[in-house]
Design a protein around this motif. Structure first.
Motif, PDB file in Angstrom:
ATOM      1  N   GLN A 188       0.822  -1.194   0.000  1.00 44.87           N
ATOM      2  CA  GLN A 188       0.000   0.000   0.000  1.00 44.87           C
ATOM      3  C   GLN A 188       0.866   1.257   0.000  1.00 44.87           C
ATOM      4  N   VAL A 189       1.910   1.278   0.822  1.00 44.85           N
ATOM      5  CA  VAL A 189       2.785   2.445   0.877  1.00 44.85           C
ATOM      6  C   VAL A 189       3.453   2.690  -0.464  1.00 44.85           C
ATOM      7  N   ARG A 190       3.907   1.643  -1.116  1.00 45.85           N
ATOM      8  CA  ARG A 190       4.590   1.812  -2.387  1.00 45.85           C
ATOM      9  C   ARG A 190       3.647   2.291  -3.477  1.00 45.85           C
ATOM     10  N   ARG A 191       2.383   1.874  -3.404  1.00 47.15           N
ATOM     11  CA  ARG A 191       1.423   2.362  -4.372  1.00 47.15           C
ATOM     12  C   ARG A 191       1.171   3.852  -4.186  1.00 47.15           C
ATOM     13  N   GLN A 192       1.215   4.294  -2.934  1.00 43.28           N
ATOM     14  CA  GLN A 192       1.042   5.721  -2.686  1.00 43.28           C
ATOM     15  C   GLN A 192       2.204   6.510  -3.289  1.00 43.28           C
ATOM     16  N   GLY A 193       3.377   5.900  -3.310  1.00 41.47           N
ATOM     17  CA  GLY A 193       4.530   6.510  -3.946  1.00 41.47           C
ATOM     18  C   GLY A 193       5.105   7.653  -3.138  1.00 41.47           C
ATOM     19  N   GLY A 194       6.229   8.188  -3.624  1.00 43.19           N
ATOM     20  CA  GLY A 194       6.844   9.340  -2.997  1.00 43.19           C
ATOM     21  C   GLY A 194       7.945   8.968  -2.042  1.00 43.19           C
ATOM     22  N   ALA A 195       8.961   9.843  -2.020  1.00 44.13           N
ATOM     23  CA  ALA A 195      10.139   9.585  -1.193  1.00 44.13           C
ATOM     24  C   ALA A 195       9.790   9.565   0.286  1.00 44.13           C
ATOM     25  N   MET A 196       8.872  10.455   0.721  1.00 46.43           N
ATOM     26  CA  MET A 196       8.539  10.509   2.142  1.00 46.43           C
ATOM     27  C   MET A 196       7.742   9.281   2.573  1.00 46.43           C
ATOM     28  N   GLU A 275      10.361  16.014  19.253  1.00 41.24           N
ATOM     29  CA  GLU A 275      10.015  15.864  17.838  1.00 41.24           C
ATOM     30  C   GLU A 275      11.285  15.605  17.033  1.00 41.24           C
ATOM     31  N   VAL A 276      11.255  14.568  16.210  1.00 37.43           N
ATOM     32  CA  VAL A 276      12.364  14.253  15.307  1.00 37.43           C
ATOM     33  C   VAL A 276      11.875  14.444  13.879  1.00 37.43           C
ATOM     34  N   GLN A 277      12.608  15.261  13.121  1.00 35.84           N
ATOM     35  CA  GLN A 277      12.247  15.566  11.739  1.00 35.84           C
ATOM     36  C   GLN A 277      13.187  14.812  10.799  1.00 35.84           C
ATOM     37  N   LEU A 278      12.599  13.977   9.965  1.00 39.49           N
ATOM     38  CA  LEU A 278      13.389  13.136   9.063  1.00 39.49           C
ATOM     39  C   LEU A 278      13.093  13.510   7.612  1.00 39.49           C
ATOM     40  N   ARG A 279      14.152  13.745   6.862  1.00 37.91           N
ATOM     41  CA  ARG A 279      14.010  14.095   5.450  1.00 37.91           C
ATOM     42  C   ARG A 279      14.757  13.133   4.529  1.00 37.91           C
ATOM     43  N   THR A 280      15.733  12.436   5.086  1.00 33.91           N
ATOM     44  CA  THR A 280      16.552  11.530   4.291  1.00 33.91           C
ATOM     45  C   THR A 280      16.837  10.257   5.082  1.00 33.91           C
ATOM     46  N   GLU A 281      17.346   9.245   4.390  1.00 33.62           N
ATOM     47  CA  GLU A 281      17.763   8.011   5.065  1.00 33.62           C
ATOM     48  C   GLU A 281      18.883   8.294   6.071  1.00 33.62           C
ATOM     49  N   ARG A 282      19.707   9.276   5.778  1.00 31.34           N
ATOM     50  CA  ARG A 282      20.783   9.635   6.709  1.00 31.34           C
ATOM     51  C   ARG A 282      20.200  10.159   8.021  1.00 31.34           C
ATOM     52  N   ASP A 283      19.114  10.960   7.927  1.00 32.95           N
ATOM     53  CA  ASP A 283      18.452  11.431   9.142  1.00 32.95           C
ATOM     54  C   ASP A 283      17.942  10.253   9.963  1.00 32.95           C
ATOM     55  N   LEU A 284      17.385   9.258   9.275  1.00 33.73           N
ATOM     56  CA  LEU A 284      16.890   8.076   9.973  1.00 33.73           C
ATOM     57  C   LEU A 284      18.024   7.347  10.679  1.00 33.73           C
TER      58      LEU A 284
END
Length: 298
Positions: A188-196, A275-284
């Protein structure tokens, strides 16, 4: 808790002294302590003590509460080991689910109309707090279609109290899902698409992989990750970032602008003051130590 040894450091000579664990003198001592600090100890807002149920067989529910995600909670206590605690709690839980109006009225009186209108009826919980449990108790909870936590307590000395989750099982029929069933959700997530969306899926896998007994609880505005209590809340991905709220004291963290933020006292969905703000895999990747810290505190 029986395998945990606690030592007091004897500063003058640098030695250690073992603090012997003990049970309560009477069951009521445990109940009084937990009810007085229920939100801190269990992540549950206290509603009522010794609640008399209206049915043919009668009975008194030790404690009633509402957890961080709005789920009804029954807490039952035993001083030592008691084979009847689970069945007793399940009897009360069945009564509760057939008397929703009575519980809703109690929540409205204690916590207000907003809390009463947002009760998560799909995920009622039973928390059993006792001196110990047998292997048969642990097996029994896995056979029931309810969310049940078996929690062992111990007193240490005169001023320390410990809780240890022996078993935590999620009801099969609830919206709260046991970590591990990820196939359909991944599609389901992949069908929604998008990097986030992809990043949010990766966050989910990291959070449920932190250890045994992680439960997902899905609400409209967030997904909670829970042991005995919430340790993380994942907000649906935004266009440019993924937000995760952790139950970590922001004062214990070196805050980084654009990555971590103290939201104590600020309104937001879910629970947690960091609050943790994640924008990239590096942030994760760099957030994982914070995730582990929050998991350990739950």
């Amino acid at each position: 808790m029986s395998s945990l040894k606690l030592f007091r450091i004897d500063s003058p000579n640098g030695g250690v002294v073992e603090v012997t664990p003990r049970l309560a003198a009477v069951e009521a001592d445990v109940q009084e302590l937990v009810e007085g600090q229920m939100e801190a100890l269990l992540g549950v807002r206290f509603l009522a003590s010794e609640y008399v149920i209206d049915c043919v067989d009668g009975g008194r529910i030790d404690s009633l509460g509402l957890d961080e995600n709005g789920a009804p909670v029954i807490v039952e206590y035993k001083r030592g080991t008691d084979a009847g605690i689970i069945n007793q709690g399940l009897f009360y839980l069945a009564w509760l689910m057939s008397h929703k109006d009575a519980f809703r009225s109690l929540v409205r009186d204690r916590l207000g109309e907003r809390a009463a209108s947002q009760i998560l009826w799909s995920a009622p919980r039973l928390i059993c707090v006792a001196g110990d449990f047998t292997r048969y108790d642990v097996h029994a909870v896995r056979e029931h279609r309810r969310s049940i936590d078996l929690v062992r307590y111990r007193y240490f000395g005169n001023d320390q109290f410990g809780l240890d989750t022996v078993a935590s099982v999620t009801g099969h029929s609830a919206d709260a899902k046991r970590a591990g069933h990820r196939g359909p959700r991944r599609l389901q997530v992949r069908r929604q698409g998008g990097a986030m969306a992809e990043l949010a899926m990766a966050v989910d896998e990291v959070l449920v992989g932190l250890g045994d007994g992680v439960t997902r609880v899905q609400r409209k505005q967030y997904r909670a990750y829970q042991r005995l209590r919430n340790f993380a809340c994942l907000i649906p991905p935004q266009q440019t970032k993924v937000l995760v709220y952790l139950t970590v004291n922001p004062k214990d963290v070196d805050l980084v602008s654009g990555f971590t933020r103290d939201v104590t006292g600020l309104g937001h969905h879910g629970t947690g003051d960091l609050e943790v703000q994640l924008r990239t895999e590096r942030d994760l990747e760099r957030a994982q130590d914070l995730f582990r810290l929050s998991y350990a505190s739950a």
